[in-house]
Design a protein around this motif. Structure first.
Motif, mmCIF file in Angstrom:
data_model
loop_
_atom_site.group_PDB
_atom_site.id
_atom_site.type_symbol
_atom_site.label_atom_id
_atom_site.label_comp_id
_atom_site.label_asym_id
_atom_site.label_seq_id
_atom_site.Cartn_x
_atom_site.Cartn_y
_atom_site.Cartn_z
ATOM 1 N N ALA A 91 21.539 39.163 32.484
ATOM 2 C CA ALA A 91 21.782 37.918 31.763
ATOM 3 C C ALA A 91 21.823 36.778 32.770
ATOM 4 N N ALA A 92 20.928 35.827 32.606
ATOM 5 C CA ALA A 92 20.802 34.723 33.553
ATOM 6 C C ALA A 92 21.272 33.419 32.920
ATOM 7 N N SER A 93 21.960 32.616 33.698
ATOM 8 C CA SER A 93 22.388 31.307 33.218
ATOM 9 C C SER A 93 22.269 30.301 34.346
ATOM 10 N N THR A 150 7.823 36.150 37.150
ATOM 11 C CA THR A 150 8.143 34.768 36.868
ATOM 12 C C THR A 150 8.636 34.696 35.429
ATOM 13 N N TRP A 151 9.386 33.677 35.104
ATOM 14 C CA TRP A 151 9.934 33.615 33.754
ATOM 15 C C TRP A 151 8.819 33.604 32.708
ATOM 16 N N SER A 208 10.712 42.893 31.695
ATOM 17 C CA SER A 208 10.399 42.017 30.576
ATOM 18 C C SER A 208 11.548 41.031 30.383
ATOM 19 N N ARG A 209 11.353 40.088 29.480
ATOM 20 C CA ARG A 209 12.429 39.142 29.261
ATOM 21 C C ARG A 209 12.518 38.754 27.788
ATOM 22 N N ASP A 210 13.724 38.373 27.409
ATOM 23 C CA ASP A 210 13.999 37.856 26.076
ATOM 24 C C ASP A 210 14.373 36.400 26.253
ATOM 25 N N ASN A 235 17.948 34.568 27.281
ATOM 26 C CA ASN A 235 17.933 34.334 28.736
ATOM 27 C C ASN A 235 18.246 35.618 29.497
ATOM 28 N N THR A 236 17.624 36.686 29.076
ATOM 29 C CA THR A 236 17.904 37.994 29.660
ATOM 30 C C THR A 236 16.597 38.645 30.107
ATOM 31 N N VAL A 237 16.643 39.244 31.284
ATOM 32 C CA VAL A 237 15.518 40.001 31.814
ATOM 33 C C VAL A 237 15.912 41.470 31.813
ATOM 34 N N TYR A 238 14.987 42.315 31.409
ATOM 35 C CA TYR A 238 15.253 43.744 31.303
ATOM 36 C C TYR A 238 14.417 44.523 32.310
#
Length: 126
Positions: free
Chosen positions: A23-25, A52-53, A71-73, A77-80
């Motif tokens: 979880a990125a912020s 990259t995002w 992958s990302r959601d 704002n989460t990368v898996y």
């Protein structure tokens, strides 16, 4: 400033799957590259995967190609890091990292990443 919080580690058996979350912020997080590194006991930290995002640039270590997927959601704002066909050699502490140093390149060098999460333990038993 970027904050990263990993989750999803645990103890699994060889051949199992596991999904790690990061979880990125922070401001302009969509301009950052998110990477995953790991460190096994007695070994140096090594690159696992990065993207990259936007997903324009994605890289994997040779040792995980075909088994791991990053992958990302966007909404969360989460990368898996989806990890399949795990083996005991995948046992390590996994770290989520972030950088905006290289823009559109998903760098594989840990020295390019100034932001790190606290790490999550993944243990794969044989």
């Amino acid at each position: 400033q970027v904050q990263l919080v990993e989750s999803g580690g645990g103890l699994v058996q060889a051949g199992d799957s596991l999904r790690l979350s990061c979880a990125a912020s922070g401001r302009l997080i969509s301009s950052y590259t998110i990477g995953w590194f790991r460190q096994a006991p007695g070994k140096e930290r090594e690159f696992v995967a990065a993207r990259t995002w936007s997903g324009d640039s994605i890289n994997y270590a040779d040792s995980v190609k075909g088994r791991f997927t990053i992958s990302r959601d966007n909404a969360k704002n989460t990368v898996y890091l989806q990890m399949n066909s795990l083996t005991p050699s995948d046992t390590a502490v996994y770290y989520c990292t972030a950088t905006n140093k290289w823009g559109t390149i998903a760098t594989m060098s840990q020295y390019d990443y100034p932001y790190w999460g606290q790490g999550t333990q993944v243990t794969v038993s044989s």
